[in-house]
Design a protein around this motif. Structure first.
Motif, short mmCIF file in Angstrom:
data_model
loop_
_atom_site.label_atom_id
_atom_site.label_comp_id
_atom_site.label_asym_id
_atom_site.label_seq_id
_atom_site.Cartn_x
_atom_site.Cartn_y
_atom_site.Cartn_z
N LEU A 319 2.05 13.68 6.92
CA LEU A 319 0.98 13.46 7.90
C LEU A 319 -0.25 12.88 7.22
O LEU A 319 -0.88 11.95 7.74
N ALA A 320 -0.58 13.38 6.03
CA ALA A 320 -1.76 12.89 5.32
C ALA A 320 -1.62 11.41 4.95
O ALA A 320 -2.54 10.61 5.18
N SER A 321 -0.48 11.04 4.39
CA SER A 321 -0.30 9.64 3.98
C SER A 321 -0.13 8.72 5.19
O SER A 321 -0.55 7.56 5.16
N SER A 322 0.46 9.22 6.27
CA SER A 322 0.61 8.40 7.47
C SER A 322 -0.74 8.12 8.12
O SER A 322 -1.01 7.00 8.57
N LEU A 323 -1.61 9.14 8.16
CA LEU A 323 -2.93 8.95 8.74
C LEU A 323 -3.78 7.99 7.91
O LEU A 323 -4.67 7.32 8.43
N ALA A 324 -3.48 7.93 6.63
CA ALA A 324 -4.22 7.02 5.75
C ALA A 324 -3.58 5.64 5.67
O ALA A 324 -4.09 4.77 4.94
N ALA A 325 -2.49 5.42 6.42
CA ALA A 325 -1.72 4.17 6.31
C ALA A 325 -2.57 2.94 6.59
O ALA A 325 -2.47 1.93 5.89
N GLU A 326 -3.42 3.01 7.63
CA GLU A 326 -4.22 1.84 7.98
C GLU A 326 -5.21 1.49 6.87
O GLU A 326 -5.36 0.33 6.49
N ARG A 327 -5.87 2.51 6.33
CA ARG A 327 -6.82 2.26 5.24
C ARG A 327 -6.09 1.74 4.00
O ARG A 327 -6.58 0.83 3.31
N LEU A 328 -4.94 2.32 3.72
CA LEU A 328 -4.17 1.87 2.56
C LEU A 328 -3.71 0.43 2.72
O LEU A 328 -3.71 -0.35 1.76
N ALA A 329 -3.33 0.05 3.95
CA ALA A 329 -2.85 -1.31 4.21
C ALA A 329 -3.94 -2.35 4.01
O ALA A 329 -3.66 -3.50 3.66
N LYS A 330 -5.20 -1.95 4.24
CA LYS A 330 -6.31 -2.88 4.05
C LYS A 330 -6.60 -3.11 2.58
O LYS A 330 -7.13 -4.16 2.19
N ARG A 331 -6.28 -2.13 1.75
CA ARG A 331 -6.63 -2.20 0.33
C ARG A 331 -5.48 -2.66 -0.56
O ARG A 331 -5.71 -3.15 -1.67
N HIS A 332 -4.25 -2.45 -0.07
CA HIS A 332 -3.09 -2.72 -0.93
C HIS A 332 -2.04 -3.53 -0.17
O HIS A 332 -1.90 -3.41 1.04
N ALA A 333 -1.30 -4.34 -0.93
CA ALA A 333 -0.20 -5.10 -0.34
C ALA A 333 0.91 -4.13 0.07
O ALA A 333 1.05 -3.04 -0.48
N GLN A 334 1.71 -4.58 1.06
CA GLN A 334 2.79 -3.71 1.55
C GLN A 334 3.78 -3.39 0.43
O GLN A 334 4.30 -2.27 0.35
N ARG A 335 4.04 -4.36 -0.43
CA ARG A 335 4.95 -4.12 -1.56
C ARG A 335 4.43 -2.99 -2.44
O ARG A 335 5.19 -2.11 -2.88
N THR A 336 3.13 -3.00 -2.72
CA THR A 336 2.53 -1.96 -3.56
C THR A 336 2.70 -0.58 -2.95
O THR A 336 3.03 0.38 -3.65
N LEU A 337 2.51 -0.50 -1.64
CA LEU A 337 2.65 0.79 -0.97
C LEU A 337 4.09 1.30 -1.02
O LEU A 337 4.33 2.49 -1.22
N ILE A 338 5.04 0.40 -0.84
CA ILE A 338 6.45 0.80 -0.85
C ILE A 338 6.87 1.23 -2.25
O ILE A 338 7.54 2.25 -2.43
N VAL A 339 6.48 0.44 -3.26
CA VAL A 339 6.82 0.79 -4.65
C VAL A 339 6.21 2.15 -5.01
O VAL A 339 6.89 3.02 -5.58
N THR A 340 4.94 2.34 -4.69
CA THR A 340 4.28 3.62 -4.98
C THR A 340 4.95 4.77 -4.24
O THR A 340 5.14 5.86 -4.80
N GLY A 341 5.31 4.50 -2.98
CA GLY A 341 5.96 5.54 -2.19
C GLY A 341 7.27 6.00 -2.80
O GLY A 341 7.56 7.20 -2.87
N PHE A 342 8.07 5.06 -3.28
CA PHE A 342 9.33 5.43 -3.93
C PHE A 342 9.09 6.21 -5.22
O PHE A 342 9.77 7.20 -5.51
#
Length: 457
Positions: A319-342
């Motif tokens: 829930l915490a990371s999902s709620l922050a998804a929009e802010r994270l998407a503005k600061r980081h590329a989608q690839r970066t988020l997926i790599v970090t998530g894994f």
């Protein structure tokens, strides 16, 4: 011309909420039974393996029928498929709540709820794509849906444990039926932005081949602990049928017929990598959920409520990371988020393995589950955006069905692989082997994410 909505408006929220709630309840159904294994097996006179089969078949039916379900939306309309799917799901939930034995449970939960989900989920994603246009608006809409879907999967054990301990495991299915009724009421005035096309042909052969191929592969994995030769035979047969499926698609296109899926959807390298990441995300989430739930109940003897409470950490993280998804998407590329998530999710699985072996306390599960929730929540939305946004509106039916099928196949594979390893040896060794397998899949997903372009949105 297709009407569009901006997410912050009241009209946008009224449409988005029931669509997201539909994804929530379907994800919830796939994980909530993981904390009811002891209660259900005793009440239905079956074993932990019997409950595992019911869970896996539910996820498998979804995966096998999701592609045909997406295709049917063009022929019969997105709203009609959504409403029929909700109705079939609701009937399955009621039947499951009243099940006297494993056979009726499989009919209600695994078959009817699985069919209902395959009919209702593709319209959820197609309607979202059509109604919420523009990169930012659509990303927010998908973020809300994926967040509720992820929370449903992560919170399923917690809510299921509460219902089981306070009332009965049957209340879990009653809860699902009530949510389905609520969604039906909220979507009764929903407008389909595109007219249905009853004249559109439906590729029955392709639908059968795709479903049979997936069923054979997952059934082969389930047979691993009973008969090695049967497992190999089923896996080979499944691979042959899937190869036949692709040959059939090629034949249809060359002969001018409309196939179940255009082969063009498989030629988009970025989207294909996105599909792989989706598959592995759900494989890890559902695999870890089943493994931890079964181990705590069957091996350590914890109650449904105690087992469900452990999963609060995963729910909070997701829930915490999902709620922050929009802010994270503005600061980081989608690839970066997926790599970090894994990377975070694999670290969580490693903690589940290391801490649980070192400490006997139930709290040893908390740090690992928290990291898994944080990692999965961070990458769910970017993976969907990469796949869904790579195709025009005219192919949203096909790609939505394929995307959800790949994700649900990951869920069924996670439960089948981890569950088969664990059930074959219900000890700490079986638990460790299941976790190691999930970590290996996570590393494969990380490798796929690293192959994504650095700037994918």
């Amino acid at each position: 011309m297709t009407s569009t909505l901006s997410l912050p408006t009241a009209a946008g929220r009224r449409i988005l909420f029931p669509l997201a709630l539909a994804q929530f309840i379907c994800s919830f159904a796939g994980s909530s039974m993981n904390v009811m294994i002891n209660d259900m097996s005793k009440d239905l006179d079956t074993s932990a393996q019997g409950i595992q089969v019911a869970i896996t078949v539910f996820l498998l039916v979804m995966a096998a029928l999701m592609i045909p379900g997406g295709k049917l939306t063009n022929r019969y309309g997105r709203k009609r498929c959504l409403m029929v799917g909700l109705a079939v799901y609701g009937v399955g939930a009621v039947l499951s709540a009243a099940a006297p034995g494993l056979g009726v449970l499989i009919l209600g939960n695994s078959i009817l709820e699985g069919i209902g989900t395959a009919l209702l989920i593709p319209p959820v994603y197609i309607l979202t794509t059509l109604l919420f246009t523009g990169t930012t608006t659509r990303a927010r809409a998908f973020g809300a849906i994926m967040a509720l879907g992820g929370v449903g999967a992560a919170a399923g054990p917690l809510i299921g444990g509460l219902l089981t301990s306070a009332i009965s495991w049957r209340a879990n299915f009653g809860f699902q039926a009530l949510v389905i009724v609520l969604i039906l009421v909220m979507t009764r005035k929903l407008k389909d932005p595109l007219p249905a096309d009853p004249s559109q042909p439906f590729d029955t052969v392709g639908a059968v081949l795709s479903a049979v191929g997936l069923v054979l592969v997952v059934t082969g994995i389930l047979a691993a602990d009973n008969n090695l030769w049967l497992m190999l035979a089923l896996l080979v047969a499944g691979a042959a049928v899937i190869a036949g499926f692709f040959a059939w698609l090629r034949h249809c296109e060359r002969s001018g017929r409309e196939p179940l899926l255009p082969l063009a959807v498989f030629r988009n390298r970025v989207a294909n990598l996105g599909l792989v990441t989706q598959n592995v995300q759900w494989l890890m989430l559902m695999g870890a959920s089943f493994t931890v739930g079964a181990y705590l109940q069957v091996v350590r003897g914890y109650s449904a409520i105690a087992t469900g409470g452990v999963f609060t950490a995963a729910t909070a993280g997701l829930l915490a990371s999902s709620l922050a998804a929009e802010r994270l998407a503005k600061r980081h590329a989608q690839r970066t988020l997926i790599v970090t998530g894994f990377a975070v999710t694999v670290a969580g699985i490693a903690l589940l393995l290391a801490l649980v072996r070192a400490f006997d306390s139930i709290w040893a599960f908390t740090p690992g589950l928290l990291l898994i929730g944080l990692g999965i929540g961070a990458m769910l939305t970017p993976s969907v955006n990469i796949v869904q946004s790579g195709f025009p509106d005219s192919q949203q039916g096909e790609i939505s069905g394929l995307s959800r099928s790949i994700s649900n196949l990951g869920s069924s594979l996670g439960t089948a692989v981890a569950g088969t390893i664990l059930v074959s040896e219900l000890t700490s060794n079986g638990y460790a082997a299941a976790m190691i397998a999930l970590a290996a899949f996570g590393l494969a997903g990380l490798a796929a994410a690293l192959l994504l372009p650095r700037h994918t949105g």
